[in-house]
Structure formats: structure tokens, C-alpha cells
Design a protein around this motif. Sequence first.
Motif, PDB file in Angstrom:
ATOM      1  N   VAL A   8       1.005  -4.676  -0.843  1.00 45.45           N
ATOM      2  CA  VAL A   8       0.793  -3.234  -0.977  1.00 45.45           C
ATOM      3  C   VAL A   8       1.774  -2.483  -0.092  1.00 45.45           C
ATOM      4  N   THR A  11       5.445  -2.813  -1.324  1.00 44.19           N
ATOM      5  CA  THR A  11       5.630  -2.047  -2.557  1.00 44.19           C
ATOM      6  C   THR A  11       5.577  -0.550  -2.278  1.00 44.19           C
ATOM      7  N   TYR A  12       4.605  -0.134  -1.499  1.00 47.34           N
ATOM      8  CA  TYR A  12       4.497   1.290  -1.190  1.00 47.34           C
ATOM      9  C   TYR A  12       5.706   1.761  -0.371  1.00 47.34           C
ATOM     10  N   GLU A  23       2.704   4.273   8.710  1.00 48.51           N
ATOM     11  CA  GLU A  23       2.574   2.935   8.115  1.00 48.51           C
ATOM     12  C   GLU A  23       1.393   2.179   8.728  1.00 48.51           C
ATOM     13  N   LEU A  50      -2.684  -0.703  -3.874  1.00 45.84           N
ATOM     14  CA  LEU A  50      -1.577   0.204  -4.131  1.00 45.84           C
ATOM     15  C   LEU A  50      -2.076   1.529  -4.701  1.00 45.84           C
ATOM     16  N   ALA A  53      -3.471   3.376  -1.798  1.00 44.79           N
ATOM     17  CA  ALA A  53      -2.413   3.866  -0.915  1.00 44.79           C
ATOM     18  C   ALA A  53      -1.768   5.123  -1.487  1.00 44.79           C
ATOM     19  N   ARG A  54      -1.508   5.115  -2.783  1.00 49.51           N
ATOM     20  CA  ARG A  54      -0.900   6.297  -3.414  1.00 49.51           C
ATOM     21  C   ARG A  54      -1.820   7.504  -3.322  1.00 49.51           C
ATOM     22  N   GLN A  59       0.481  10.580  -2.892  1.00 54.47           N
ATOM     23  CA  GLN A  59       1.530  10.322  -3.879  1.00 54.47           C
ATOM     24  C   GLN A  59       0.973  10.056  -5.264  1.00 54.47           C
TER      25      GLN A  59
END
Length: 60
Positions: A8, A11-12, A23, A50, A53-54, A59
Amino acid sequence: MQEAIDRVMVTYGMIAQLSPEAERNLRQAVTSYLATSPETDSDKLAIEGLKFARETAGQG
């Protein structure tokens, strides 16, 4: 689960640039989120993480 968390974050990190503090905070949030998931498959956990996280980082 650690493998999923690492995936994750890598990728993020390709999607958004985070400060070291951001982070760390995101890694802690993803870890806490995935710890509550009943899922055990690493690939599915990474996808869930993910998405989280977005959404968390604004995001999504």
C-alpha cells in the motif's frame, strides 16, 4: 499483513508525494484499518488498504 501494508505504502507513494511525517501517519492509519479487516488474503488487504489510503489522504 505487513506485506500488504508495505505494498500500500509503495503504491500510494507513486500516486502522491508525502512528507516523512505524513507517511508515518498514513502507515499507522492503514495498519490500524487493516487490523480490523476480516480479510486474510494479502492481495485483497493491499487493495482495501490502498482504497483507505486514498480516502484518508484526500486523493479519492
